[in-house]
Design a protein around this motif. Structure first.
Motif, PDB file in Angstrom:
ATOM      1  N   ALA A   1     -15.244  13.141  17.043  1.00 37.81           N
ATOM      2  CA  ALA A   1     -14.911  14.191  18.006  1.00 37.81           C
ATOM      3  C   ALA A   1     -15.847  14.185  19.211  1.00 37.81           C
ATOM      4  O   ALA A   1     -15.421  14.444  20.342  1.00 37.81           O
ATOM      5  CB  ALA A   1     -14.938  15.551  17.331  1.00 37.81           C
ATOM      6  N   LYS A   2     -17.121  13.877  18.977  1.00 39.77           N
ATOM      7  CA  LYS A   2     -18.067  13.925  20.104  1.00 39.77           C
ATOM      8  C   LYS A   2     -17.814  12.815  21.109  1.00 39.77           C
ATOM      9  O   LYS A   2     -18.245  12.916  22.264  1.00 39.77           O
ATOM     10  CB  LYS A   2     -19.513  13.881  19.593  1.00 39.77           C
ATOM     11  N   TYR A   3     -17.108  11.752  20.684  1.00 38.84           N
ATOM     12  CA  TYR A   3     -16.762  10.687  21.618  1.00 38.84           C
ATOM     13  C   TYR A   3     -15.372  10.887  22.233  1.00 38.84           C
ATOM     14  O   TYR A   3     -15.046  10.264  23.232  1.00 38.84           O
ATOM     15  CB  TYR A   3     -16.822   9.322  20.919  1.00 38.84           C
ATOM     16  N   LEU A   4     -14.592  11.755  21.620  1.00 36.07           N
ATOM     17  CA  LEU A   4     -13.239  11.993  22.122  1.00 36.07           C
ATOM     18  C   LEU A   4     -13.145  13.212  23.029  1.00 36.07           C
ATOM     19  O   LEU A   4     -12.254  13.298  23.869  1.00 36.07           O
ATOM     20  CB  LEU A   4     -12.270  12.156  20.943  1.00 36.07           C
ATOM     21  N   TYR A   5     -14.075  14.157  22.849  1.00 34.58           N
ATOM     22  CA  TYR A   5     -14.010  15.403  23.604  1.00 34.58           C
ATOM     23  C   TYR A   5     -15.322  15.625  24.352  1.00 34.58           C
ATOM     24  O   TYR A   5     -16.397  15.231  23.895  1.00 34.58           O
ATOM     25  CB  TYR A   5     -13.737  16.591  22.674  1.00 34.58           C
ATOM     26  N   ASP A   6     -15.223  16.265  25.496  1.00 37.20           N
ATOM     27  CA  ASP A   6     -16.407  16.594  26.279  1.00 37.20           C
ATOM     28  C   ASP A   6     -17.095  17.815  25.684  1.00 37.20           C
ATOM     29  O   ASP A   6     -16.501  18.595  24.942  1.00 37.20           O
ATOM     30  CB  ASP A   6     -16.016  16.872  27.735  1.00 37.20           C
ATOM     31  N   GLY A   7     -18.352  17.974  26.050  1.00 32.30           N
ATOM     32  CA  GLY A   7     -19.094  19.133  25.586  1.00 32.30           C
ATOM     33  C   GLY A   7     -20.100  18.759  24.508  1.00 32.30           C
ATOM     34  O   GLY A   7     -20.005  17.712  23.853  1.00 32.30           O
ATOM     35  N   GLU A   8     -21.072  19.639  24.331  1.00 32.08           N
ATOM     36  CA  GLU A   8     -22.150  19.398  23.379  1.00 32.08           C
ATOM     37  C   GLU A   8     -21.832  19.887  21.965  1.00 32.08           C
ATOM     38  O   GLU A   8     -22.552  19.558  21.028  1.00 32.08           O
ATOM     39  CB  GLU A   8     -23.429  20.105  23.868  1.00 32.08           C
ATOM     40  N   GLY A   9     -20.770  20.673  21.831  1.00 27.68           N
ATOM     41  CA  GLY A   9     -20.455  21.256  20.529  1.00 27.68           C
ATOM     42  C   GLY A   9     -20.312  20.236  19.417  1.00 27.68           C
ATOM     43  O   GLY A   9     -20.995  20.326  18.381  1.00 27.68           O
ATOM     44  N   PRO A  10     -19.417  19.222  19.557  1.00 25.93           N
ATOM     45  CA  PRO A  10     -19.264  18.226  18.479  1.00 25.93           C
ATOM     46  C   PRO A  10     -20.546  17.461  18.187  1.00 25.93           C
ATOM     47  O   PRO A  10     -20.841  17.150  17.024  1.00 25.93           O
ATOM     48  CB  PRO A  10     -18.169  17.297  19.025  1.00 25.93           C
ATOM     49  N   SER A  11     -21.327  17.161  19.229  1.00 22.11           N
ATOM     50  CA  SER A  11     -22.577  16.427  19.025  1.00 22.11           C
ATOM     51  C   SER A  11     -23.577  17.259  18.234  1.00 22.11           C
ATOM     52  O   SER A  11     -24.235  16.758  17.312  1.00 22.11           O
ATOM     53  CB  SER A  11     -23.185  16.036  20.379  1.00 22.11           C
ATOM     54  N   GLN A  12     -23.696  18.532  18.594  1.00 20.45           N
ATOM     55  CA  GLN A  12     -24.616  19.408  17.870  1.00 20.45           C
ATOM     56  C   GLN A  12     -24.172  19.589  16.423  1.00 20.45           C
ATOM     57  O   GLN A  12     -25.001  19.602  15.504  1.00 20.45           O
ATOM     58  CB  GLN A  12     -24.698  20.754  18.581  1.00 20.45           C
ATOM     59  N   LEU A  13     -22.858  19.701  16.219  1.00 17.19           N
ATOM     60  CA  LEU A  13     -22.351  19.884  14.865  1.00 17.19           C
ATOM     61  C   LEU A  13     -22.545  18.629  14.026  1.00 17.19           C
ATOM     62  O   LEU A  13     -22.895  18.714  12.838  1.00 17.19           O
ATOM     63  CB  LEU A  13     -20.868  20.257  14.918  1.00 17.19           C
ATOM     64  N   SER A  14     -22.339  17.451  14.630  1.00 16.91           N
ATOM     65  CA  SER A  14     -22.533  16.211  13.877  1.00 16.91           C
ATOM     66  C   SER A  14     -23.997  16.036  13.488  1.00 16.91           C
ATOM     67  O   SER A  14     -24.305  15.579  12.379  1.00 16.91           O
ATOM     68  CB  SER A  14     -22.059  15.010  14.698  1.00 16.91           C
ATOM     69  N   ASP A  15     -24.919  16.412  14.388  1.00 20.28           N
ATOM     70  CA  ASP A  15     -26.346  16.339  14.049  1.00 20.28           C
ATOM     71  C   ASP A  15     -26.695  17.345  12.954  1.00 20.28           C
ATOM     72  O   ASP A  15     -27.448  17.024  12.020  1.00 20.28           O
ATOM     73  CB  ASP A  15     -27.200  16.609  15.291  1.00 20.28           C
ATOM     74  N   ALA A  16     -26.141  18.551  13.074  1.00 23.72           N
ATOM     75  CA  ALA A  16     -26.431  19.591  12.077  1.00 23.72           C
ATOM     76  C   ALA A  16     -25.908  19.193  10.701  1.00 23.72           C
ATOM     77  O   ALA A  16     -26.537  19.499   9.677  1.00 23.72           O
ATOM     78  CB  ALA A  16     -25.815  20.918  12.517  1.00 23.72           C
ATOM     79  N   LEU A  17     -24.770  18.523  10.638  1.00 20.74           N
ATOM     80  CA  LEU A  17     -24.226  18.073   9.361  1.00 20.74           C
ATOM     81  C   LEU A  17     -24.924  16.813   8.873  1.00 20.74           C
ATOM     82  O   LEU A  17     -25.060  16.587   7.663  1.00 20.74           O
ATOM     83  CB  LEU A  17     -22.721  17.806   9.484  1.00 20.74           C
ATOM     84  N   GLY A  18     -25.371  15.983   9.821  1.00 22.31           N
ATOM     85  CA  GLY A  18     -26.019  14.726   9.446  1.00 22.31           C
ATOM     86  C   GLY A  18     -27.319  14.932   8.696  1.00 22.31           C
ATOM     87  O   GLY A  18     -27.657  14.145   7.801  1.00 22.31           O
ATOM     88  N   VAL A  19     -28.059  15.980   9.047  1.00 24.07           N
ATOM     89  CA  VAL A  19     -29.354  16.234   8.393  1.00 24.07           C
ATOM     90  C   VAL A  19     -29.197  16.448   6.888  1.00 24.07           C
ATOM     91  O   VAL A  19     -29.855  15.764   6.090  1.00 24.07           O
ATOM     92  CB  VAL A  19     -30.078  17.421   9.057  1.00 24.07           C
ATOM     93  N   PRO A  20     -28.340  17.381   6.424  1.00 28.95           N
ATOM     94  CA  PRO A  20     -28.201  17.550   4.964  1.00 28.95           C
ATOM     95  C   PRO A  20     -27.594  16.340   4.274  1.00 28.95           C
ATOM     96  O   PRO A  20     -27.922  16.065   3.111  1.00 28.95           O
ATOM     97  CB  PRO A  20     -27.303  18.791   4.828  1.00 28.95           C
ATOM     98  N   VAL A  21     -26.706  15.610   4.972  1.00 28.89           N
ATOM     99  CA  VAL A  21     -26.117  14.417   4.356  1.00 28.89           C
ATOM    100  C   VAL A  21     -27.200  13.383   4.051  1.00 28.89           C
ATOM    101  O   VAL A  21     -27.301  12.861   2.927  1.00 28.89           O
ATOM    102  CB  VAL A  21     -25.039  13.806   5.275  1.00 28.89           C
ATOM    103  N   ILE A  22     -28.033  13.092   5.046  1.00 35.32           N
ATOM    104  CA  ILE A  22     -29.095  12.104   4.840  1.00 35.32           C
ATOM    105  C   ILE A  22     -30.117  12.619   3.826  1.00 35.32           C
ATOM    106  O   ILE A  22     -30.587  11.874   2.962  1.00 35.32           O
ATOM    107  CB  ILE A  22     -29.785  11.774   6.179  1.00 35.32           C
ATOM    108  N   PHE A  23     -30.441  13.905   3.925  1.00 34.22           N
ATOM    109  CA  PHE A  23     -31.438  14.481   3.023  1.00 34.22           C
ATOM    110  C   PHE A  23     -30.974  14.401   1.568  1.00 34.22           C
ATOM    111  O   PHE A  23     -31.726  13.959   0.683  1.00 34.22           O
ATOM    112  CB  PHE A  23     -31.707  15.929   3.412  1.00 34.22           C
TER     113      PHE A  23
END
Length: 242
Positions: A82-104
């Motif tokens: 989504a962050k590459y398909l849509y403009d705005g920081e929302g998808p990027s922030q959400l992907s980072d926020a979800l990425g942290v618990p996934v990696i952890f």
């Protein structure tokens, strides 16, 4: 024979050396990343890393956390697209926020699996190095999230921030994460915001603690097992000389 609880019974693929291949793939992605540029390079790298996370999480296929890990990974993958398909920081922030618990969670399950191994071989030691690389990736995701939420949280000194693209910033934060994990600290990227400084301190502590206690333990057990395996053969060679 005592049966282990279901939440700690971890399955590994029967290839015999799963962490050999995982470490090779992680290092290959790390080495290839500077050469992956242009449109679509970012999404390709993100998807490759998500695939590596899924592969790493297979050691916890019978863990109670496995469905949660896979569910978060799927959501993270959607947000990455989504962050590459849509403009705005929302998808990027959400992907980072979800990425942290996934990696952890993936790193935690891998660590639990490695810590419960009765026989520590070279593949187990390399698995520890895989977790170490995942620690650096997790902190990079945290740094990226902080930089998005708090512009100016990092001072890029010799790097000219006004003309840098988001991709360039993420590359620098990726570099900063591993340099901090290794406690090298070149000083070309400086955390300015208090939250960024605290994260840098915690990463340095986590990296040193992991190497000194966990990796040293794995390496020590591996060396001890090799010595024990060599002692019977050495005794057998001395026997005829009596």
């Amino acid at each position: 024979m005592v049966k282990a609880p279901r939440n700690i019974v971890l399955a590994v693929r029967s290839s015999g050396k799963p962490f050999h291949f995982l470490l090779a793939a992680l290092l290959a992605q790390l080495v290839a990343s500077p050469f992956l540029t242009g449109e679509g390079a970012g999404v390709l790298q993100d998807l490759i890393f998500l695939i590596l996370l899924v592969a790493a999480s297979q050691v916890a296929r019978h863990s109670r956390l496995y469905p949660l890990i896979m569910g978060l990974t799927a959501l993270c993958g959607v947000c990455v697209l989504a962050k590459y398909l849509y403009d705005g920081e929302g998808p990027s922030q959400l992907s980072d926020a979800l990425g942290v618990p996934v990696i952890f969670l993936t790193a935690v399950e891998m660590t639990r699996y490695l810590a419960r191994q009765r026989r520590v071989d070279l593949d187990t030691v390399l698995g520890g190095l895989c977790v170490y690389l995942f620690i650096g990736a997790m902190w990079f995701t945290l740094y990226s999230l902080v930089d998005r939420l708090l512009p100016g949280a990092f001072d890029y000194t010799v790097h000219t921030r006004p003309i840098m693209t988001r991709e360039h910033v993420d590359r620098l934060l990726f570099f900063f994460s591993y340099i901090t994990l290794l406690t090298t600290g070149y000083g070309d990227i400086v955390p300015v915001a208090p939250v960024a400084q605290t994260l840098a301190i915690l990463e340095g502590i986590a990296g040193q603690f992991y190497l000194v206690f966990f990796m040293a333990r794995l390496v020590g057990l591996h060396v001890a097992e090799k010595q024990e395996a060599q002692e019977p053969s050495a005794a057998g060679r001395r026997q005829p000389g009596r």
